[in-house]
Write an enzyme that holds these catalytic residues in place. Structure first.
Site, PDB file in Angstrom:
ATOM      1  CD  GLU A   1      -1.272   0.304   3.686  1.00 16.65           C
ATOM      2  OE1 GLU A   1      -1.643   1.470   3.910  1.00 16.65           O
ATOM      3  OE2 GLU A   1      -1.682  -0.677   4.321  1.00 16.65           O
TER       4      GLU A   1
ATOM      5  CB  CYS B   1      -2.475  -4.610   6.165  1.00 15.34           C
ATOM      6  SG  CYS B   1      -2.062  -3.075   7.007  1.00 15.34           S
TER       7      CYS B   1
ATOM      8  CG  HIS C   1      -2.637  -7.380   9.941  1.00 14.75           C
ATOM      9  ND1 HIS C   1      -1.448  -6.996   9.367  1.00 14.75           N
ATOM     10  CD2 HIS C   1      -3.339  -6.237  10.179  1.00 14.75           C
ATOM     11  CE1 HIS C   1      -1.432  -5.672   9.245  1.00 14.75           C
ATOM     12  NE2 HIS C   1      -2.556  -5.198   9.725  1.00 14.75           N
TER      13      HIS C   1
END
Length: 525
Positions: free
Chosen positions: A86, A120, A294
């Protein structure tokens, strides 16, 4: 017709993170916050960051070339290259095209794939694309290569569309509501908050930087359970980057955590449903040896595992109630949540989903009763995320790298559950089966090649003042042209790529620090 490839997954891995870092404890003192705010409150220990000579492209080039060299992979054997990131360098030209420089030298330009972008989650999308390619009729027998890369720097964060606008700075400032269509400029921010644009704050310690490269193919030691997957996708403004002239995000911190946990609930429910269809029995946390999340910051990982534990409690409680109503014995899943935990969690069983997300008491109790399992099933995955920070697309896979580093001798035959999340929002829960494979594609060799301990120990600690100074320079350089970097590679290891120049046409140039710097200090690209 699908290919005949079996046990498709990750054959090899390499990780790169900048050798420059700052201690979170030192940042606490520098920022004037209470001791433990970053180290205990966020659960972070240290943070790596890019200096002016490193970015997502240089990190990716380093990770990719290192993997190919260390595993002795001919670049011509790569048939697909997917990148998840990103950290936008160019709104048109993909990061993947920059990486093609490493393949063109051998004449290989026949490589499919481009970049995947959604916060993400892009790295997971890239990984799925490569795995699906190997499993499909389009596969030509060559390897796939996945790169997850991000430079997660943060500055000022505004929460829009709420009664007050809150900015993450040295302290919280409450400002008048802004209309949904109004552009809130930095000058207006300073007018309302009295804080200058370079103010450090609570967002800053949740930064980080890294690149991870993964080689994809059949007969892998890290094999996908392709049919065992649950996803959740929806529309939310929890974290986004609407200002294309800036690398910094707009974040609604409270909403972002709620979205993460809500998506986790949804993915876990669908993952469990798929498991029951395939295996003919309910899934519980005892069916996986490890859980990898994550990791924006470690405290959220702790909350996430506790949330799964609470889900198992609710599932067993409601399931056993139905069984009792039909005169049948309780399900075996109930044995995974012990009686002490059950007694402590029962008062929360009537909460609605929204109420459970907001309950601090539930959050505290679930973490307490699940701690022994967290220590066994999650803690081995936390080393790199706590030491390097939030790496965005690389974050989940850096946690998995931590697991391989810590437990590679005992992973064969084990299932590992992965939870990937990207704001906006996209999320998937999926799983790996860890297998015995021959060198060089063995778990032990993957751990050896990555050399996590060596890379962490060789880092150079910067004082917070130097860290802030570096970020100011990076802010000034973001989107800029016609400059030459210092080309200071003194802290970089041989074989590391670095940025040398951005010319008047915004074209970026990189060089590789030579293995023998006395003979040839750089190899320009």
């Amino acid at each position: 017709m699908a290919s005949n490839a079996k046990n498709v997954g990750i054959l090899a891995m390499e990780i790169y993170f900048p050798p420059t870092c700052v201690q979170q404890e030192a940042l606490e003192a520098h920022d004037g916050v209470s001791r433990g705010k970053y180290t205990i409150g966020l659960g972070q220990d240290c943070m790596s960051f890019c200096t002016e000579v490193e970015d997502v492209i240089s990190m990716s080039l380093t990770a990719v070339t290192s993997l190919l060299e260390k595993y002795k992979i001919d670049p011509k054997q790569i048939g697909r290259l997917e990148v998840g990131s990103e950290s936008v360098i160019d709104k048109s030209k993909s990061i993947k095209t920059f990486l093609m420089q490493a393949f063109e030298e051998t004449g290989n330009t026949d490589i499919e794939g481009v970049d995947s972008t959604n916060a993400c989650y892009g790295g997971t999308a890239a990984l799925f694309n490569c795995v699906n390619w190997v499993e499909s009729c389009s596969w030509d027998g060559r390897y796939g290569l996945v790169v997850c890369t991000d430079n997660a720097t943060k500055r000022l964060i505004a929460l829009l569309n709420c009664h007050y606008t809150i900015f993450w700075t040295n302290s919280f400032h409450m400002c008048p509501r802004i209309s949904d269509t109004e552009i809130f400029t930095l000058s207006r921010f300073e007018q309302f908050s009295g804080v200058k644009v370079y103010a450090e704050g609570p967002a800053r310690p949740t930064g980080g930087a890294a690149a991870i490269a993964m080689l994809i193919g059949p007969d892998a030691p890290i094999a996908f359970e392709s049919k065992l997957r649950g996803s959740h996708m929806s529309h939310a403004y929890d974290f986004y980057k609407p200002n294309l002239a800036s690398e910094y995000p707009v974040v609604d911190g409270k909403l972002s955590q709620t979205c993460y946990l809500m998506a986790l609930d949804s993915c876990y429910k669908r993952f469990c449903e798929r498991f029951e269809i395939l295996e003919g029995r309910p899934f519980s946390m005892s069916d996986a040896e490890y859980f990898v999340f994550h990791s924006p910051y470690n405290k959220l990982v702790q909350k996430s595992f506790a949330r799964l534990y609470f889900n198992d409690f609710l599932k067993s409680t409601r399931g056993n109630l139905l069984l009792a109503n039909h005169g049948r014995p309780p399900n075996l899943i109930s044995s995974f949540v012990d009686e002490v935990a059950r007694e402590k969690l029962t008062p929360f069983s009537a909460l609605s989903g929204d109420e459970s997300f907001q309950s601090r008491d539930l959050e505290k109790v679930t973490q307490q009763v699940a701690k022994h399992l967290y220590d066994a099933k999650v803690q081995p995955t936390t080393l790199i995320p706590k030491q390097v920070g939030n790496m965005y697309t690389a974050s989940l896979y850096a946690a998995f790298v931590s697991l391989v580093h810590n437990k590679h001798t005992s992973l064969v035959g084990k299932r590992v559950v992965m939870f990937s999340y990207g704001s906006g929002l996209t999320a998937t829960m999926f799983s790996f089966q860890l297998r015995h494979c021959r060198h060089p594609f063995s778990l032990s060799n993957i751990a050896t090649v990555m050399n996590v301990s060596g890379k962490l120990k060789s880092r150079h600690e910067f004082a917070p003042e130097k860290f802030v100074e570096t970020l100011k320079l990076m802010e000034h350089r973001y989107g800029a042209k016609d400059f030459v970097t210092s080309k200071d590679t003194s802290v970089l290891a041989p074989g590391t790529y670095y940025l040398t120049e951005v010319d008047s046409m915004y074209r970026r140039f990189y060089a590789k620090k030579s293995e023998d710097i006395t003979k040839n200090p750089t190899n320009a690209l």
